[in-house]
Design an enzyme around this catalytic site. Structure first.
Site, PDB file in Angstrom:
ATOM      1  N   ASP A  31      -1.939 -11.693   6.467  1.00 32.31           N
ATOM      2  CA  ASP A  31      -1.505 -10.340   6.817  1.00 32.31           C
ATOM      3  C   ASP A  31      -0.005 -10.173   6.604  1.00 32.31           C
ATOM      4  OD1 ASP A  31      -3.962  -9.515   7.553  1.00 32.31           O
ATOM      5  OD2 ASP A  31      -3.572  -9.423   9.708  1.00 32.31           O
TER       6      ASP A  31
ATOM      7  N   ASP B 294       0.810  -1.218   0.000  1.00 30.92           N
ATOM      8  CA  ASP B 294       0.000   0.000   0.000  1.00 30.92           C
ATOM      9  C   ASP B 294       0.842   1.266   0.000  1.00 30.92           C
ATOM     10  OD1 ASP B 294      -2.582  -0.617  -0.381  1.00 30.92           O
ATOM     11  OD2 ASP B 294      -3.238  -0.410   1.693  1.00 30.92           O
TER      12      ASP B 294
ATOM     13  N   LYS C  22      -7.438  -1.744   4.452  1.00 33.63           N
ATOM     14  CA  LYS C  22      -7.124  -3.108   4.023  1.00 33.63           C
ATOM     15  C   LYS C  22      -8.160  -3.654   3.036  1.00 33.63           C
ATOM     16  CE  LYS C  22      -6.854  -7.780   5.538  1.00 33.63           C
ATOM     17  NZ  LYS C  22      -6.897  -8.742   6.628  1.00 33.63           N
TER      18      LYS C  22
ATOM     19  N   ASP D  77     -13.173  -7.681   7.893  1.00 31.22           N
ATOM     20  CA  ASP D  77     -13.153  -9.138   7.775  1.00 31.22           C
ATOM     21  C   ASP D  77     -14.446  -9.773   8.312  1.00 31.22           C
ATOM     22  OD1 ASP D  77     -12.391  -8.181  10.231  1.00 31.22           O
ATOM     23  OD2 ASP D  77     -10.639  -9.456  10.468  1.00 31.22           O
TER      24      ASP D  77
HETATM   25  O1  LIG Z   1      -4.479   0.718   4.761  1.00 28.16           O
HETATM   26  C1  LIG Z   1      -4.202  -0.450   5.040  1.00 28.16           C
HETATM   27  C2  LIG Z   1      -4.278  -0.947   6.370  1.00 28.16           C
HETATM   28  C3  LIG Z   1      -3.942  -2.265   6.619  1.00 28.16           C
HETATM   29  N1  LIG Z   1      -3.545  -3.074   5.613  1.00 28.16           N
HETATM   30  C4  LIG Z   1      -3.181  -4.480   5.906  1.00 28.16           C
HETATM   31  O2  LIG Z   1      -4.080  -5.028   6.849  1.00 28.16           O
HETATM   32  C5  LIG Z   1      -3.457  -6.056   7.559  1.00 28.16           C
HETATM   33  C6  LIG Z   1      -3.879  -6.093   9.016  1.00 28.16           C
HETATM   34  O3  LIG Z   1      -3.413  -5.006   9.718  1.00 28.16           O
HETATM   35  P1  LIG Z   1      -2.728  -5.080  11.155  1.00 28.16           P
HETATM   36  O4  LIG Z   1      -2.347  -3.713  11.507  1.00 28.16           O
HETATM   37  O5  LIG Z   1      -1.710  -6.155  11.212  1.00 28.16           O
HETATM   38  O6  LIG Z   1      -3.980  -5.422  12.047  1.00 28.16           O
HETATM   39  P2  LIG Z   1      -4.273  -6.559  13.134  1.00 28.16           P
HETATM   40  O7  LIG Z   1      -4.941  -5.885  14.271  1.00 28.16           O
HETATM   41  O8  LIG Z   1      -3.137  -7.413  13.440  1.00 28.16           O
HETATM   42  O9  LIG Z   1      -5.309  -7.335  12.227  1.00 28.16           O
HETATM   43  C7  LIG Z   1      -6.423  -8.085  12.571  1.00 28.16           C
HETATM   44  O10 LIG Z   1      -7.615  -7.313  12.520  1.00 28.16           O
HETATM   45  C8  LIG Z   1      -7.923  -6.696  11.263  1.00 28.16           C
HETATM   46  C9  LIG Z   1      -9.285  -6.052  11.374  1.00 28.16           C
HETATM   47  O11 LIG Z   1      -9.310  -5.092  12.340  1.00 28.16           O
HETATM   48  C10 LIG Z   1      -7.933  -7.698  10.155  1.00 28.16           C
HETATM   49  O12 LIG Z   1      -8.067  -7.013   8.928  1.00 28.16           O
HETATM   50  C11 LIG Z   1      -6.649  -8.475  10.156  1.00 28.16           C
HETATM   51  O13 LIG Z   1      -6.625  -9.415   9.133  1.00 28.16           O
HETATM   52  C12 LIG Z   1      -6.486  -9.154  11.500  1.00 28.16           C
HETATM   53  O14 LIG Z   1      -5.280  -9.893  11.534  1.00 28.16           O
HETATM   54  C13 LIG Z   1      -1.973  -5.895   7.368  1.00 28.16           C
HETATM   55  O15 LIG Z   1      -1.519  -6.981   6.601  1.00 28.16           O
HETATM   56  C14 LIG Z   1      -1.833  -4.600   6.597  1.00 28.16           C
HETATM   57  O16 LIG Z   1      -0.816  -4.632   5.676  1.00 28.16           O
HETATM   58  C15 LIG Z   1      -3.477  -2.610   4.320  1.00 28.16           C
HETATM   59  O17 LIG Z   1      -3.100  -3.337   3.405  1.00 28.16           O
HETATM   60  N2  LIG Z   1      -3.806  -1.308   4.061  1.00 28.16           N
HETATM   61 MN   LIG Z   2      -1.458  -7.892  12.573  1.00 24.29          MN
END
Ligand SMILES: O=c1ccn([C@@H]2O[C@H](COP(=O)(O)OP(=O)(O)O[C@H]3O[C@H](CO)[C@@H](O)[C@H](O)[C@H]3O)[C@@H](O)[C@H]2O)c(=O)[nH]1
Ligand SMILES: [Mn+2]
Length: 609
Positions: free
Chosen positions: A182, A17, A158, A322
């Site tokens: 992720d 991104d 995301k 999700d």
């Molecule tokens: O603008 C964005 C924001 C996030 N992401 C991707 O979203 C994923 C999840 O983000 P992360 O910050 O790791 O969030 P977590 O809290 O660990 O994620 C959990 O919670 C999210 C929902 O809140 C779900 O989307 C995730 O799959 C789940 O693992 C990562 O791979 C990011 O690269 C993007 O591609 N673009």
């Molecule tokens: Mn994460």
């Protein structure tokens, strides 16, 4: 890329991104390294196949040639990572390296992470007969993509990234099944694809399965899990329960989707998957043409006036895209499967400080409540479409945030009443005392047994989970509730704060030693600090009253209130340490301690009037 799966049927995409040339460079390096790594993995059937994870575990091979090859592979890997690290450090890819791949020319100096055109680069085309590893086997397709970013268009976080990825992959590989992981996770088991496919390919029961969800596990949880981040109870209990009512929710990562169901298709009885759909494409004469076609699907304007983000792809506008997307899929008639094999499929990075934990749960709490309060509330939207059991199951998470309100009441009002000498619960001699104490003791005993049965949680770990239960309810979920309400009233817009993946050296050390890091802002922690000190004051007051009037009378009147207050105090010992005893950088500043103390005194005085 090293999955135990035919490479010609496998395509790996990375969505960047930020649109960074440094990420592209690291991917180009990885595409070169893969030519050595994949045959090595397959020759010795290695596990895990993520190089960093593999090299961090000890070498227990007795085979001499394996041992030697491991050493030379390790050198190759370390040379590659140090090259990548050095270039990331310098922030620039040297010109001579750029000559290695046409893709580098896509980056222009004016491009930033927030403003850049779409970029799709096929680093390895699996259809190209010349794309071979160093022993002559075919390689999987390997694609870099950065969707277009422009501040004038909302990118939908995301969900937006995933939807672009869905379209881009549809012209390059178009496989019927998509695994999404992720950015902070790696694959732990090279057989996961085959395992998941067994569900989809089941001739009797496979037709209506939309997705196969693996649990979300972290590889950085300390022994006693200071911040209660392990999702063990959810993984071992809750999700299995969902499974018996039509399937688990989609939890964002470690999930295999059927492309068609993710793209909005409704399930009908005569549905049949076209398993050959992905193999139709011939190797292009001009790969750039194919990339350009893919790029045209990843522009900011592509989705305007389409159903993407609403009926097609991942749903926009919810902080937990999700869960929302999974619910919509289930409501279109599909089922899902929860698969939790003993050998973990995917491992990720859990939050390592209080601030990160609070932030992640605020997003989760807020997003889930947003679903409950919208027209997508499972009881309304799911009515007649999914089983009642599943509608209720969704509420476990959907009502996380709302639970903060009764919690706040229970940790303030009974203690303040104790201070004023008002008895709220039945006296010890009353028969009503029994059900009240049964609920209090029964609930805790049940949760302790449940935790210990998972075999992943220690007694201390369970205690920490209880502490975090309270902290989250008085921070993340409280603010999450306010945020969800303000969104519904139209006061603010949705955000997606990415969970931080790294923290400072000092903080990492404290994490290893299981010392709590009070790095969240003073404002965020204000409520929990206030509650901790208030309950301490009330407990001291009640004790001194008991000493003066005699324990028997006081306990008879206030036993349950004193127990509740005592529990809140006991659970918050780490907070008192941070407020009053610790002096390290992770503790709470004195100014905050004094302000909270002043506030507690004021409230106690006012409540006694
Ligand atoms: O603008 C964005 C924001 C996030 N992401 C991707 O979203 C994923 C999840 O983000 P992360 O910050 O790791 O969030 P977590 O809290 O660990 O994620 C959990 O919670 C999210 C929902 O809140 C779900 O989307 C995730 O799959 C789940 O693992 C990562 O791979 C990011 O690269 C993007 O591609 N673009
Ligand atoms: Mn994460």
């Amino acid at each position: 890329m090293a999955y135990n799966y035919p490479p010609e049927k496998l395509s790996v995409y990375l969505s960047d991104d930020g649109g960074s040339i440094l990420t592209f460079y690291a991917m180009w390096e990885a595409s070169q390294f893969a030519k050595h790594w994949i045959p090595f993995c397959k020759r010795y059937k290695l596990e895990p196949r993520a190089p960093a994870a593999y090299f961090s575990s000890s070498d227990n091979s007795s085979d001499m040639s394996h041992h030697e090859e491991r050493l030379s592979m390790k050198i190759l890997y370390e040379e590659m990572t140090s090259r990548v690290d050095a270039i990331v450090e310098s922030g620039k890819v040297p010109e001579e390296l750029k000559a290695n791949h046409k893709g580098f020319s896509q980056w222009k100096s004016e491009m930033t992470s927030k403003k850049h055109p779409p970029i799709v680069q096929i680093l390895i085309d699996g259809k190209d007969p010349n794309a071979l590893d160093n022993v002559g086997n075919a390689l999987p397709t390997f694609v870099y993509m950065a969707r277009e970013k422009n501040p004038e268009y909302h990118h939908n976080f995301k969900a937006g990234a995933m939807n672009s990825l869905l379209r881009v992959s549809s012209v390059i590989s178009n496989s019927p099944i998509i695994l999404n992981v992720d950015c902070d996770m790696y694959s732990k088991n090279s057989d996961s694809i085959r395992d998941a496919l067994c569900f989809f390919l089941d001739e009797e029961k496979g037709c209506d399965i939309a997705f196969v969800q693996y649990p979300q596990n972290y590889n950085n949880i300390t022994k006693n899990d200071t911040y209660g981040n392990t999702l063990s109870i959810m993984n071992e209990v809750d999700l299995c329960g969902f499974d018996s009512w039509g399937g688990p929710p989609y939890i964002g990562t470690g999930c295999f989707h059927r492309r068609e169901s993710l793209c909005g298709m409704k399930y009908t009885k005569d549905y049949k998957e076209d398993w050959n759909r992905g193999s139709e494409r011939n190797p292009p004469d001009d790969i750039r043409k194919l990339e350009e076609k893919a790029e045209s699907l990843a522009t900011c304007t592509y989705e305007l006036n389409t159903l993407w983000g609403h009926e097609v792809g991942l749903k926009y506008g919810v902080a937990v895209e999700d869960v929302m997307t999974g619910l919509m899929i289930q409501c279109r008639g599909w089922k899902s499967v929860y698969y939790n094999p003993p050998q973990k499929g995917f491992l990720g990075v859990g939050p390592t400080t209080l601030a990160q934990t609070i932030l992640q749960h605020k997003r989760w709490g807020e997003g889930n409540l947003q679903i409950f309060l919208s027209k997508y509330c499972t009881f309304i939207y799911g009515h007649g479409k999914i089983k009642l059991g599943l509608q209720i199951a969704y509420c476990i998470n959907n009502l996380w945030a709302a639970n903060s309100v009764p919690t706040l009441y229970y940790v303030i009002v009974p203690s303040l009443s104790l201070l004023r000498g008002i008895s709220l619960f039945p006296k010890m001699t009353s028969p009503w005392f029994i059900p009240f104490s049964y609920v209090m003791v029964g609930k805790q005993t049940y949760s302790l047994i449940e935790a210990l049965l998972t075999r992943e949680i220690t007694v201390q770990g369970w205690w920490n989970i209880q502490r975090m239960w309270l902290i989250k309810r008085l921070t993340s979920y409280l603010y999450g509730t306010l945020a969800a309400l303000s969104k519904i009233l139209g006061v603010s817009k949705m955000g997606f704060t990415i969970s931080a993946k790294i923290s400072g050296e000092d903080a990492s050390k404290r994490y290893e030693q299981e010392i709590m890091e009070f790095d969240a802002s003073s404002l965020t922690l204000a409520v929990i600090e206030f509650v901790a000190l208030l309950n301490l004051a009330c407990l001291v007051c009640a004790t001194s009253r008991a000493v003066m009037r005699g324990w028997a009378i006081v306990l008879e009147m206030y036993f349950l209130q004193i127990l509740l207050c005592g529990l809140v105090v006991a659970i918050n010992v780490a907070i008192y340490e941070g407020l009053l005893l610790r002096k390290d950088k992770g503790s709470i500043p004195w100014s905050v301690t004094l302000t909270t103390l002043g506030f507690v005194m004021l409230v106690s005085l006012v409540s006694r009037v």
